[in-house]
Design an enzyme around this catalytic site. Structure first.
Site, PDB file in Angstrom:
ATOM      1  N   HIS A  81      -8.906   3.462   7.732  1.00 22.76           N
ATOM      2  CA  HIS A  81      -9.574   4.862   7.902  1.00 22.76           C
ATOM      3  C   HIS A  81     -11.033   4.415   7.628  1.00 22.76           C
ATOM      4  CE1 HIS A  81     -11.119   8.699   6.315  1.00 22.76           C
ATOM      5  NE2 HIS A  81     -10.054   9.349   6.653  1.00 22.76           N
ATOM      6  N   ASP A 111      -5.951   0.939  -0.318  1.00 20.78           N
ATOM      7  CA  ASP A 111      -6.360   2.536   0.130  1.00 20.78           C
ATOM      8  C   ASP A 111      -5.043   3.184   0.003  1.00 20.78           C
ATOM      9  OD1 ASP A 111      -6.638   4.714   1.104  1.00 20.78           O
ATOM     10  OD2 ASP A 111      -7.806   4.385   2.870  1.00 20.78           O
ATOM     11  N   GLN A 165      -2.915   7.701   1.548  1.00 20.25           N
ATOM     12  CA  GLN A 165      -1.540   8.363   2.160  1.00 20.25           C
ATOM     13  C   GLN A 165      -0.389   7.737   1.499  1.00 20.25           C
ATOM     14  OE1 GLN A 165      -1.451  10.362   4.716  1.00 20.25           O
ATOM     15  NE2 GLN A 165      -3.514  10.577   5.046  1.00 20.25           N
ATOM     16  N   LYS A 191      -4.684  15.421  -0.786  1.00 24.69           N
ATOM     17  CA  LYS A 191      -3.632  14.749  -0.073  1.00 24.69           C
ATOM     18  C   LYS A 191      -2.264  14.868  -0.931  1.00 24.69           C
ATOM     19  CE  LYS A 191      -6.352  12.705   3.338  1.00 24.69           C
ATOM     20  NZ  LYS A 191      -6.762  11.373   3.993  1.00 24.69           N
ATOM     21  N   CYS A 248     -10.297   9.735  12.003  1.00 23.66           N
ATOM     22  CA  CYS A 248     -11.176   8.570  11.266  1.00 23.66           C
ATOM     23  C   CYS A 248     -10.844   7.471  11.400  1.00 23.66           C
ATOM     24  CB  CYS A 248     -11.166   9.029   9.810  1.00 23.66           C
ATOM     25  SG  CYS A 248     -11.964  10.778   9.694  1.00 23.66           S
TER      26      CYS A 248
HETATM   27  C1  LIG Z   1      -7.999  10.813   3.767  1.00 26.91           C
HETATM   28  C2  LIG Z   1      -8.114   9.461   3.628  1.00 26.91           C
HETATM   29  C3  LIG Z   1      -8.973   8.806   3.175  1.00 26.91           C
HETATM   30  C4  LIG Z   1     -10.342   9.403   2.627  1.00 26.91           C
HETATM   31  O1  LIG Z   1     -10.114  10.299   1.764  1.00 26.91           O
HETATM   32  P1  LIG Z   1     -11.184  11.424   1.345  1.00 26.91           P
HETATM   33  O2  LIG Z   1     -10.193  12.606   0.546  1.00 26.91           O
HETATM   34  O3  LIG Z   1     -11.674  12.009   2.726  1.00 26.91           O
HETATM   35  O4  LIG Z   1     -12.098  10.831   0.496  1.00 26.91           O
HETATM   36  C5  LIG Z   1      -9.028   7.213   3.341  1.00 26.91           C
HETATM   37  N1  LIG Z   1      -8.370   6.766   3.476  1.00 26.91           N
HETATM   38  C6  LIG Z   1      -7.032   7.253   4.113  1.00 26.91           C
HETATM   39  C7  LIG Z   1      -6.069   6.297   4.489  1.00 26.91           C
HETATM   40  C8  LIG Z   1      -6.990   8.466   4.246  1.00 26.91           C
HETATM   41  O5  LIG Z   1      -5.858   9.250   4.745  1.00 26.91           O
END
Ligand SMILES: *Cc1c(COP(=O)(O)O)cnc(C)c1O
Length: 387
Positions: free
Chosen positions: A104, A181, A184, A207, A345
């Site tokens: 992302h 990260d 998800q 999320k 993104c």
């Molecule tokens: C949504 C997302 C982000 C960013 O999260 P924010 O809530 O916009 O700060 C980063 N990495 C992944 C894989 C995402 O799905």
């Protein structure tokens, strides 16, 4: 939605909020609210307790060994920026950062900034045609100059679940730290930081069925200690004088100013709610929905699924021959089906697959078999506009 039952398939962008979260936020605002830490009065103490209890809930959720390993941030993006900014301060020109092609932008741009500002070299772990990481290429890219490996637990486009424990093992053998990260992965996979062995793990509240503007950074004591402060302000210091400042220990070192108090309490409530469901059962349910979609849409020569990694999460990203992803999403909306379209993104990933856009349906525990069927039916109808 538009006269049809709502089929919400955009949880990978942001999840809907359960009643438990709405109630927890209301209770925190109505019942006992003040600023945290500063007060010695009852309301401040009660709010501080709720806020710190939420931190402990995050620690338990991630199987961290201590709540001191959890830093509150304003989201996943801020958590990654916090780590990257800190790492940047001790980088030498030529030091290498490994990122994967499926990241992302949140896990790309902060590292690009280190390239611009500190002369870091970005190296890209390739993604194979089925959406899995090329682990052989990864092993080759690691070297004595690798400082950080930044990879996603689960791709927000492909649904791929990466072999994080293997990635960490190889990185540590090369002397590099690993940021995972989990924006998800913390929702759809097993976010056990001890099993993964990572140095940092990032999640975002909205999320995970919680509020926006809240996220968390997990770090081992050693990895957090290695980072200098991110922002300066109240609550992150030990002492301040006219000519000197000393900083608090992690996690407070990274929490300048009044934190997102209500949002943290809301995220704690979201995780408590989500944890009442059996994780394996949630994953099996989501996997069944993905299979259902694939069955309903099998054999259609105008449809291409992007990302077919074995055991992937319930994200169905696709292109339709002869139709723009945005048009497909807008027509599906008329049938009550909410999906996302665009680059998600993740522009380097789109480029890797030769795409300028795609449409994505993402599933969560509240989606049903009827949702999967409605999605498949709406997609087939949407496509008819382009024949
Ligand atoms: C949504 C997302 C982000 C960013 O999260 P924010 O809530 O916009 O700060 C980063 N990495 C992944 C894989 C995402 O799905």
């Amino acid at each position: 939605m538009n006269g049809k039952p709502l089929v919400y398939l955009d949880s990978a962008a942001s999840a809907q909020k359960p009643r438990a979260v709405i109630d927890a936020l209301t209770a925190a605002m109505e019942g006992s609210y003040a600023n945290v830490h500063r007060g010695l009065h009852t309301l401040a103490n009660e709010t501080t307790e709720a806020f710190e209890a939420a931190r402990e809930t995050v620690a338990r959720y991630l199987n961290a060994t201590s709540a001191d390993q959890i830093v509150w941030t304003r989201g996943g993006t801020e958590a990654i920026n916090l780590v990257a900014a800190g790492v940047g301060q001790s980088l030498q020109p030529g030091d290498e950062i490994l990122v994967s092609q499926m990241e992302h932008h949140s896990n790309i741009v902060p590292w690009h900034m280190l390239r611009e500002r500190h002369g870091a070299v970005l190296k890209w772990i390739p993604v194979k045609d089925d959406g899995t990481l090329d682990m052989e290429a990864y092993a080759e890219l690691l070297g004595p100059k690798t400082r950080v490996v930044a990879v996603t637990h689960m791709s927000n486009v492909l649904g791929t679940l990466n072999p994080v424990a293997d990635i960490v093992r190889l990185a540590h053998a090369a002397g590099a730290r690993v940021l995972v990260d989990g924006c998800q992965g913390a929702v759809h996979a097993d976010p056990d930081v001890q099993a993964m062995g990572c140095d940092w793990y990032v999640l975002t509240g909205h999320k995970l069925f919680g509020p926006t503007a809240i996220g968390a950074l997990y770090g081992t004591a050693e990895a957090l200690e290695s980072l200098p402060p991110y922002q300066g302000g109240g609550e992150m210091i030990q002492s301040v004088s006219e000519d000197r400042v000393t900083y608090a220990k992690p996690p407070q070192r990274f929490e300048a100013g009044t934190p997102p108090i209500l949002e943290a309490i809301g995220l704690g409530a979201a995780l408590t709610w989500y944890s009442t469901y059996d994780r394996a059962a949630v994953q099996a349910h989501e996997a069944a929905l993905l299979e259902r979609v694939r069955e309903r849409l099998s054999g259609l020569n105008w449809l291409t699924e992007i990302g077919t990694a074995p055991g992937k999460g319930a994200i169905f990203t696709f292109t339709v021959d002869g139709a723009h992803a945005h048009d497909i999403a807008q027509i599906m909306d008329r049938y009550g089906v909410a999906v996302r379209a665009g680059l998600h993104c993740a522009e380097p990933l789109a480029t890797r697959f030769g795409l300028t856009s795609s449409t994505r349906a993402s599933f969560a525990l509240y989606n049903t078999v009827e949702d999967a069927d409605a999605f498949a039916a709406a997609l087939i109808k949407a496509r008819e506009f382009f024949v």
